[in-house]
Design a protein around this motif. Structure first.
Motif: not given
Length: 934
Positions: A388-389, A450-454, A548-549
């Motif tokens: 994550d960023g 596991i990541s976001d949708q970037h 992605n907690g």
């Protein structure tokens, strides 16, 4: 306050309700009391203040203490925080016994009064602890751009100790309110004296000005050009000169008497540099603070009137000072990286710079992965990493990229982090390359990310680790999904589909979404359900997380550190992780069970649910577990269940637990080794070695990089953070809701994009005007009655009435809910000069026995909407009392007289009492009124 030690108690003299007097510093006219049986080590700072309030019967704004053998000038110290209070307690308890006054205590009292002076530093978020990111506050270099502001009044923190004493040599660490020029005081240069004079003038409101000012002499007077009735001005006069023998600037003569009034405009003595110096931290904390707001803060804090130009120049000067200091900060990044390599051999520190064609070097990227962290992840963590960023919020701009793992207790385990100028595909690919190289994961076999949708992150993972399983955070997908398809039904069905552990359950919930809205089904299927639904996750990772907690938790923990400058932020994160490794290791060594506490807690919840399931044995270690219509096949030997939950999580599901309980076996024996205490200790076996202070970092012969260039995005820059939809819904109570963002559908063809007004399938006879659907206007529904001569109207007679010009009339408007009707068989009487308007359709039936009476030979004009079918107006003309002609052969029913509202303002409401008073004004008493008012 003097103190002396008495075992675990101290003997304290309290002096209060007095005042300080300088030269020398003494405390005059105090109220004195002493305490000798209080254990101050058992208090906190707040409890100590409450105790003082009860002791002194008043609020204690300022608390000082001084030891008995020290003078007040040299030994006075202030207590205004927890750190100061514990310093006071530690000081008085650590004094040598032979230098203190004592009294005897019983052994039981001594034993009960033992106080542990060891103060643990709370930091861990996942164990309900709080970490304070102020470990670098005492470092002159790291704290230079941090912009610390006190919590009480948001004023600047003073690193030096508070001194109430005016020294012969000027102390530049004194608070500005305490700076007072004293005869003979020495300064290192004239600027220090000018600063002292400005603070002195602002604090007391003196209108000082410089008659002579250069690098060798300074003459200060008060109230330029102002005199009293005797022609005398303010006697204040200060003369200071440079002493070449001592290399200092000294006040040679001083008359500090004033007879002038306070002023609020100080002219040139208050400069924009002085304002910038005092508000440097405020501007550093809020770089986008407006000039007007800065002007208001200056006026409030110093009780003076500052001009807009002064505040504008002060803000500009502060930015220049910050930029210059920021260059020094970034110039030391090479030394910081070299210090990490020296103290932590095997750690990875990578720094990239951008070299311009003209040779200018700018900071680009900085990556850190400590040897202790990478070894701990390899030895004790599952192969699951959250990427994550997050944005940096302080004076340094950019993004912080992080890789977070999960330990055996299912808590966060930081692996590596990096600072980049912008979050893009190139920066993510650079970060992932270094991370995979440190962990030795090759192309990602056996690895789950596991990541976001970037978009840049998704592409970088596909290129660099194509063999890894890449899960997308279901929370981000749900937020984007609900932006287009609103409703709690969609939300609930989405989470059912995401949490489904079998493809059959997933298809069942997705078909329900498809029935409601096919476009919603297509939207979710385009997002690749293999990345966000448990039904398609790989089963050998001992982790069923679809959010992605862990990364979001880490970003929340370091939120305060992200407001610091670059190296200060990296140091705060390093210290936090270093402390956490040690504390988690100590905690794990105290566990006496095989399985970690978090997993044992989850198993205890399954214990209460498994008793509802019926276990039917089938073969060797194979069972069928049933509850109603649900049935699952469980194989204890292979540790599998048809629901796939056991395979995903690594510990038995409720069906497996029921089978194990039926055999009277310990369920902990069937938990994956990833969740054992020994694996947890392997994870925290390694440590991070400490670093020296910034003044001892090694020098590196590289070109010092400049701060990264500011990136200006297209369009007007946003000043507020974009809130998530859930945040907007929960940010407070609202008095109304809106349809903004919802998809409108046509009520005729049920297609989206238009309404029934512009529908191509609209019936031909239907009006295209949108206003035609609204209720008819009140004027179109009114009944206008003009009453004149009394006539008898038979049911089948013709009536013809000609209007006369001398008819007096007035209008009455009636509301829908006020419709008193005349009883059947009663003939209504109508007086002259009355005109009624009724606001609704009047549907009346013709009754031959009811005949309206019209008094006098005036006119009757009737506009009635009969059964909503009769549209033409009926004109009734009366030539004499015996002849009535009716135009347009229309049956005129007997109408009802309705008493209601006068035609005044639409918002005004009329009552029966007002009607009565109106008739009394026209007809006299209410007895003559023909209307019967109930």
């Amino acid at each position: 306050m003097a103190s002396s030690s008495t075992g675990m108690y101290v003997y304290v003299d309290f002096h209060y309700n007095g005042f300080f007097s300088p030269n020398p510093l003494v405390y005059l006219d105090p109220v004195k009391t002493n305490v000798r049986d209080v254990d101050f080590g058992g208090f906190t700072y707040k409890e100590f203040l409450l105790w003082l309030t009860k002791l002194t019967n008043g609020e204690c704004d300022n608390v000082y203490y001084c030891m008995r053998k020290e003078s007040l000038c040299e030994g006075i110290r202030r207590i205004d925080s927890d750190a100061d209070y514990w310093e006071f307690v530690e000081t008085v308890y650590s004094l040598e016994s032979d230098s203190l006054e004592r009294y005897e205590l019983d052994e039981e009292d001594d034993k009960d009064s033992e106080v542990s002076m060891k103060m643990e530093y709370e930091h861990e978020w996942d164990d309900e602890d709080e970490h304070t990111f102020d470990k670098t506050v005492r470092d002159p270099f790291l704290d230079k751009l941090s912009g610390h502001i006190s919590d009480d009044d948001e004023e600047e923190a003073n690193n030096g100790k508070l001194k109430d004493v005016v020294f012969p040599v000027h102390n530049e660490n004194q608070e500005w309110e305490q700076m007072v020029p004293v005869l003979g005081m020495k300064f290192s240069n004239p600027l220090e004296l000018k600063l002292c004079i400005t603070n002195y003038a602002v604090k007391n409101g003196y209108d000082l000005w410089y008659e002579k000012s250069d690098h060798e002499r300074l003459l200060v007077k008060c109230c330029k050009g102002k005199t009293n009735k005797q022609g005398k001005g303010c006697p204040f006069r200060l003369w200071a000169t440079w002493m070449s023998s001592e290399k200092s600037f000294q006040i040679k003569s001083l008359n500090d008497m004033h007879n002038c009034a306070r002023v609020f405009k100080f002219g040139s003595i208050v400069t924009y540099k002085w304002i910038a110096k005092h508000f440097m931290n405020h501007i550093l904390q809020k770089p986008k603070m407006s000039i007007r707001k800065l002007k208001a803060k200056v006026s409030k804090k110093f009780n003076l009137i500052a001009s807009v130009g002064q505040c504008r120049n002060a803000r500009k000067y502060a930015f220049q000072e910050i930029e210059g200091t920021l260059k020094e900060h970034y110039a030391k990044t090479w030394s910081y990286g070299e210090e990490i390599r020296r103290t932590n051999p095997g750690s990875t520190v990578k720094m990239d710079v951008d070299v311009m064609p003209d040779g200018t070097t700018y900071f680009s990227k900085f990556y850190v992965c400590f040897k202790g962290l990478k070894d701990g992840w390899i030895e004790g963590c599952r192969r699951v990493i959250g990427l994550d960023g997050c944005f940096l919020k302080g004076i340094c701009r950019g993004q912080l990229l992080s890789a977070i793992g999960r330990d055996a207790n299912n808590h966060i385990y930081p692996i590596a982090w990096a600072v980049v100028s912008v979050e893009s595909k190139e920066t993510w690919k650079w970060f992932i390359n270094l991370l995979i190289e440190d962990l030795g994961m090759g192309v990602g076999h056996g690895l789950t990310l596991i990541s976001d949708q970037h978009k840049g992150l998704l592409e970088a993972v596909k290129e660099r680790v194509p063999a890894a399983e890449h899960r997308q955070c279901a929370r981000h997908i749900c937020a984007n999904f609900l932006k287009r398809f609103k409703g709690q039904v969609f939300r609930k069905l989405f989470w059912y589909a995401a949490a489904a552990t079998t493809p059959a359950k997933f298809e069942q919930h997705m078909n329900e979404i498809k029935k409601l809205e096919p476009l919603a089904y297509d939207h979710l299927m385009e997002r690749d359900p293999k990345t966000w639904s448990k039904a398609f996750f790989q089963t050998d990772r001992a982790c069923d997380a679809y959010e992605n907690g862990i990364s979001e938790s880490f970003n929340s923990v370091i939120e305060v550190a992200r407001k610091r400058p670059l190296i200060t932020m990296l140091e705060e994160i390093r210290i936090y992780v270093m402390e956490r490794l040690y504390r988690q290791k100590i905690k794990g060594q105290s566990w006496d069970l095989t399985i970690c506490p978090t997993i044992r807690l989850k198993l205890s919840k399954l214990k209460d649910l498994q008793r509802f399931w019926k276990v039917i044995p089938s073969g060797y270690q194979q069972y069928e577990v049933r509850l109603g219509y649900d049935a699952y096949v469980v194989d204890i030997g292979s540790r599998t269940c048809a629901c796939r939950t056991w395979q995903l999580t690594g510990y038995p599901c409720v069906h497996g637990y029921a089978c194990i309980a039926s055999l009277n076996r310990d369920v902990q024996e069937y938990v994956s080794p990833w969740f054992t205490t020994s694996m947890y200790l392997n994870c925290y076996r390694n440590t991070i070695n400490p670093l020296n202070g910034s003044d001892m970092w090694p020098h590196v012969d590289y070109i010092s990089p400049l701060p990264p260039k500011r990136r200006r995005l297209p369009g007007r820059p946003s000043t507020k953070r974009k809130r998530d939809q859930i945040e907007r819904e929960n940010q407070g109570k609202k008095h109304s809701i809106t349809k903004r963002g919802s998809v409108m559908k046509c009520s005729i063809c049920r297609e989206s994009g238009h309404n029934r007004t512009t529908c191509p399938q609209k019936p031909i006879g239907e009006s295209s005007n949108a206003s035609s659907k609204k209720k008819k206007s009140k004027k179109a529904d009114k009944v206008k009655v003009v009453l004149a001569h009394e006539v008898d109207i038979d049911s089948d007679s013709e009536v013809e009435i000609e209007p006369e010009s001398d008819v007096d009339s007035f209008d009455l408007e009636f509301e829908d809910d006020v419709q008193p009707e005349v009883e059947d068989g009663v003939e209504p009487e109508v007086q002259d000069g009355v005109q009624h308007e009724v606001q609704d359709e009047v549907q009346a039936e013709v009754e031959p026995e009811n005949h309206p009476e019209v008094h006098d030979a005036n006119q009757v004009e009737v506009h009635l909407a009969v059964q909503a079918e009769v549209e033409p107006e009926v004109q009734v003309q009366v030539e004499d009392a015996n002849q009535i002609v009716v135009q347009d052969q229309v049956e005129i029913p007997a109408f009802q007289v309705v008493v209601g509202k006068r035609a005044r303002k639409p918002s005004e409401r009329i009552t029966k009492l007002k009607i009565r008073k109106m008739w009394e004004g026209k007809q006299g008493s209410s007895d003559d009124n023909p209307y019967e008012l109930d």
